[in-house]
Design a protein around this motif. Structure first.
Motif, PDB file in Angstrom:
ATOM      1  N   LYS A 170       5.906  -6.056  11.216  1.00 23.79           N
ATOM      2  CA  LYS A 170       5.472  -4.735  10.814  1.00 23.79           C
ATOM      3  C   LYS A 170       4.015  -4.737  10.370  1.00 23.79           C
ATOM      4  N   MET A 171       3.304  -3.685  10.799  1.00 26.72           N
ATOM      5  CA  MET A 171       1.875  -3.567  10.537  1.00 26.72           C
ATOM      6  C   MET A 171       1.642  -2.663   9.327  1.00 26.72           C
ATOM      7  N   GLY A 172       0.642  -3.013   8.522  1.00 30.41           N
ATOM      8  CA  GLY A 172       0.305  -2.183   7.371  1.00 30.41           C
ATOM      9  C   GLY A 172      -1.124  -2.410   6.935  1.00 30.41           C
ATOM     10  N   PRO A 173      -1.655  -1.540   6.071  1.00 29.15           N
ATOM     11  CA  PRO A 173      -3.077  -1.601   5.731  1.00 29.15           C
ATOM     12  C   PRO A 173      -3.447  -2.602   4.643  1.00 29.15           C
ATOM     13  N   VAL A 174      -2.465  -3.127   3.909  1.00 30.41           N
ATOM     14  CA  VAL A 174      -2.787  -3.984   2.766  1.00 30.41           C
ATOM     15  C   VAL A 174      -2.652  -5.456   3.139  1.00 30.41           C
ATOM     16  N   ALA A 175      -3.278  -6.290   2.319  1.00 35.45           N
ATOM     17  CA  ALA A 175      -3.212  -7.734   2.544  1.00 35.45           C
ATOM     18  C   ALA A 175      -1.765  -8.208   2.426  1.00 35.45           C
ATOM     19  N   VAL A 176      -1.408  -9.168   3.245  1.00 35.44           N
ATOM     20  CA  VAL A 176      -0.022  -9.654   3.308  1.00 35.44           C
ATOM     21  C   VAL A 176       0.254 -10.580   2.125  1.00 35.44           C
ATOM     22  N   SER A 177       1.320 -10.282   1.393  1.00 34.01           N
ATOM     23  CA  SER A 177       1.735 -11.136   0.280  1.00 34.01           C
ATOM     24  C   SER A 177       2.811 -12.108   0.757  1.00 34.01           C
ATOM     25  N   ASP A 178       3.086 -13.102  -0.058  1.00 32.72           N
ATOM     26  CA  ASP A 178       4.054 -14.135   0.326  1.00 32.72           C
ATOM     27  C   ASP A 178       5.461 -13.568   0.501  1.00 32.72           C
ATOM     28  N   ASP A 179       5.793 -12.533  -0.280  1.00 36.58           N
ATOM     29  CA  ASP A 179       7.150 -11.991  -0.218  1.00 36.58           C
ATOM     30  C   ASP A 179       7.248 -10.745   0.652  1.00 36.58           C
ATOM     31  N   CYS A 180       6.207 -10.434   1.408  1.00 39.86           N
ATOM     32  CA  CYS A 180       6.222  -9.228   2.242  1.00 39.86           C
ATOM     33  C   CYS A 180       7.344  -9.315   3.280  1.00 39.86           C
ATOM     34  N   GLY A 181       8.148  -8.307   3.358  1.00 37.78           N
ATOM     35  CA  GLY A 181       9.266  -8.272   4.300  1.00 37.78           C
ATOM     36  C   GLY A 181      10.525  -8.913   3.790  1.00 37.78           C
ATOM     37  N   MET A 182      10.412  -9.736   2.736  1.00 42.16           N
ATOM     38  CA  MET A 182      11.563 -10.363   2.059  1.00 42.16           C
ATOM     39  C   MET A 182      12.565 -10.971   3.032  1.00 42.16           C
ATOM     40  N   GLY A 183      12.024 -11.584   4.090  1.00 41.47           N
ATOM     41  CA  GLY A 183      12.876 -12.280   5.045  1.00 41.47           C
ATOM     42  C   GLY A 183      13.448 -11.393   6.130  1.00 41.47           C
TER      43      GLY A 183
END
Length: 481
Positions: A170-183
């Motif tokens: 999934k695409m988004g405007p913010v920097a990717v965090s380690d827990d983004c998408g939660m698996g």
């Protein structure tokens, strides 16, 4: 002498040396397999995700999106009536152009095959859902027949195939965090989601065959003051009403925490119908949610424009009044979208010192019609025969295009004959509705058979379309300067 030699050389060239000119609008149907929709689908084993699934982790964003114009885009009965008429007139090919933006996932998966809602999955019915916008990975604006954004010219990819199997991305405007998408899904940061180009493909609607811009909202923005100040679609339509007004007045972007998934604009009619449907279904929470968006849409309209009314004296006698209509906050033209359908007009009534009407223009009659002398700010369409046309599959040009650009204005003069009255009182309104009454009645009378307006919306007939007064002013002038 040089000119003579050049002409002589040209006359000696063999016949056929000049190539045939290429077509003005060249269509690569292999590149665009869903034409006249210009969607590009990067298919994999990864499927689209219904918004209800997204809501499990993004409840706030889901609540904001629910009942929005994006959420209602495919189920909109006015749209379905227009789509049904288009298919009857031109055939199913035309419907893909519309469906490609009103339900992109339903088109690329082959689920949608024409007008109507029967038998469709929640994903197809969800219209412009979370997964549609967050699966856009690029655009093909330069490759379109007009080399401009149009008719869904974006690339959509819900995920990719990996050695371990399909993977949602999934695409988004913010920097990717380690827990983004939660698996559940992977995340990619996208600069496109910080650009107006993300919205451009669907907010530029061109004729399915002649490639005439029926709607040019993106270009109106791009050629206006807001683009010069780097104020984007998202900065005005993904915020609440007060933030919108501040952004438009100060040309200052919202703070990160101020963005919302409302996608709020001027389509209060769809909110009005959807809230009625929710009430009829017994879902008061949804009805309240939608009515908040309805109030926000009306508030945006009432914040968008202003009026200046000034007298014009000839030889010391009042001869005219000048009404200046100003677009003070809309980042695109006013009105925008299908400008041949939208109606923005002036209603003016002049009375003398005794209250007698001496001039009037623009009052809606008992049948919902405007008089011929009404000053409208919109467009008149025409077909290939250069005759008036209202249907989007017929219109290939505008015979009149009279909308108001961002931060711009239009002026209208009204002649005044006050007789012996020493004063003239004026009641001036700038009014808006989303269509002519007869047009709305025609579209709603032609919804597909599986849409029951009475059962869903409680409509046994088309009521008078609601009119919003953007501005209302009362002024008085002396008839002698």
């Amino acid at each position: 002498m040089k000119k003579l030699l050049l002409l002589l050389c040209l006359s000696l060239l063999p016949a056929g040396v000049f190539a045939e000119p290429p077509p003005v609008f060249d269509v690569d149907r292999e590149f665009y397999p869903y034409y006249p929709s210009l969607i590009k689908y990067e298919k994999s084993g990864a499927e689209f995700t219904p918004p209800e699934v997204c809501a499990e982790c993004h409840a706030k964003q889901y609540e904001e999106w629910t009942g929005s114009i994006h959420a209602l885009a495919f189920k909109d009965p006015v749209y379905q009536g227009e789509l049904n008429l288009a298919v009857q007139a031109v055939g199913h090919e035309i419907s893909r152009q519309c469906e490609g933006c009103h339900s992109p996932a339903g088109v690329v998966t082959g689920e949608i095959k024409g007008p109507g809602l029967k038998g469709l999955s929640p994903m197809a019915l969800a219209g412009v859902s979370c997964d549609v916008c967050h699966s856009i990975v690029g655009t093909t604006h330069w490759q379109t027949p007009t080399h401009e954004p149009q008719n869904g010219s974006f690339i959509i990819r819900p995920g990719v195939d990996t050695p371990e199997g399909p993977q949602l991305r999934k695409m988004g405007p913010v920097a990717v965090s380690d827990d983004c998408g939660m698996g559940f899904h992977e995340c990619d940061q996208s600069s496109l989601h910080l650009q107006a180009d993300l919205c451009a493909g669907c907010h530029q609607v061109y004729h399915y065959d002649k490639h005439f811009p029926l709607e040019a909202t993106y270009l109106e923005w791009k050629h206006g003051a807001y683009a010069q100040k780097t104020i984007l679609c998202q900065d005005c339509h993904m915020v609440d009403l007060e933030t919108f007004k501040r952004v438009a007045d100060e040309f200052k972007k919202p703070e990160r925490h101020e963005y919302r998934h409302y996608f709020n604009g001027a389509n209060y009619l769809l909110y009005y119908l959807a809230a009625g449907a929710a009430t009829k279904a017994g879902d008061e929470a949804l009805a309240a949610n939608i009515m908040k968006k309805y109030e926000m849409a009306v508030g945006r309209l009432q914040s968008a424009a202003d009026l200046e009314v000034t007298p014009v004296y000839n030889n010391g006698q009042l001869g005219e009044v000048k009404v200046r209509v100003k677009n003070i906050r809309a980042g695109h033209n006013l009105p925008t979208s299908l400008t041949n359908i939208r109606q923005l007009w002036l209603e003016i009534t002049a009375t003398d010192e005794k209250g007698q009407v001496i001039m009037t223009s623009g009052a809606v009659d008992d049948n919902g019609q405007l008089p011929e002398n009404t000053r409208l700010f919109n467009s008149d369409g025409m077909g290939d025969d250069f005759h008036f046309a209202v249907d989007p599959w017929v219109i290939t040009a505008f015979s009149r295009h009279d909308t108001i650009p961002p931060k711009g204005h239009k002026e209208v003069y009204y002649g005044i004959n006050a007789g012996t009255s020493p004063v003239v009182k004026l009641d001036v309104k700038l009014r808006y509705r989303q269509a002519d009454q007869k047009v709305a009645e025609k579209l709603l009378a032609n919804v597909p058979e599986d849409i029951d307006l009475n059962a869903t919306y409680g409509l046994t007939e088309v009521p008078p379309l609601p009119v919003v007064d953007l501005v209302a002013k009362q002024v008085s002038f002396q008839t002698r300067e």
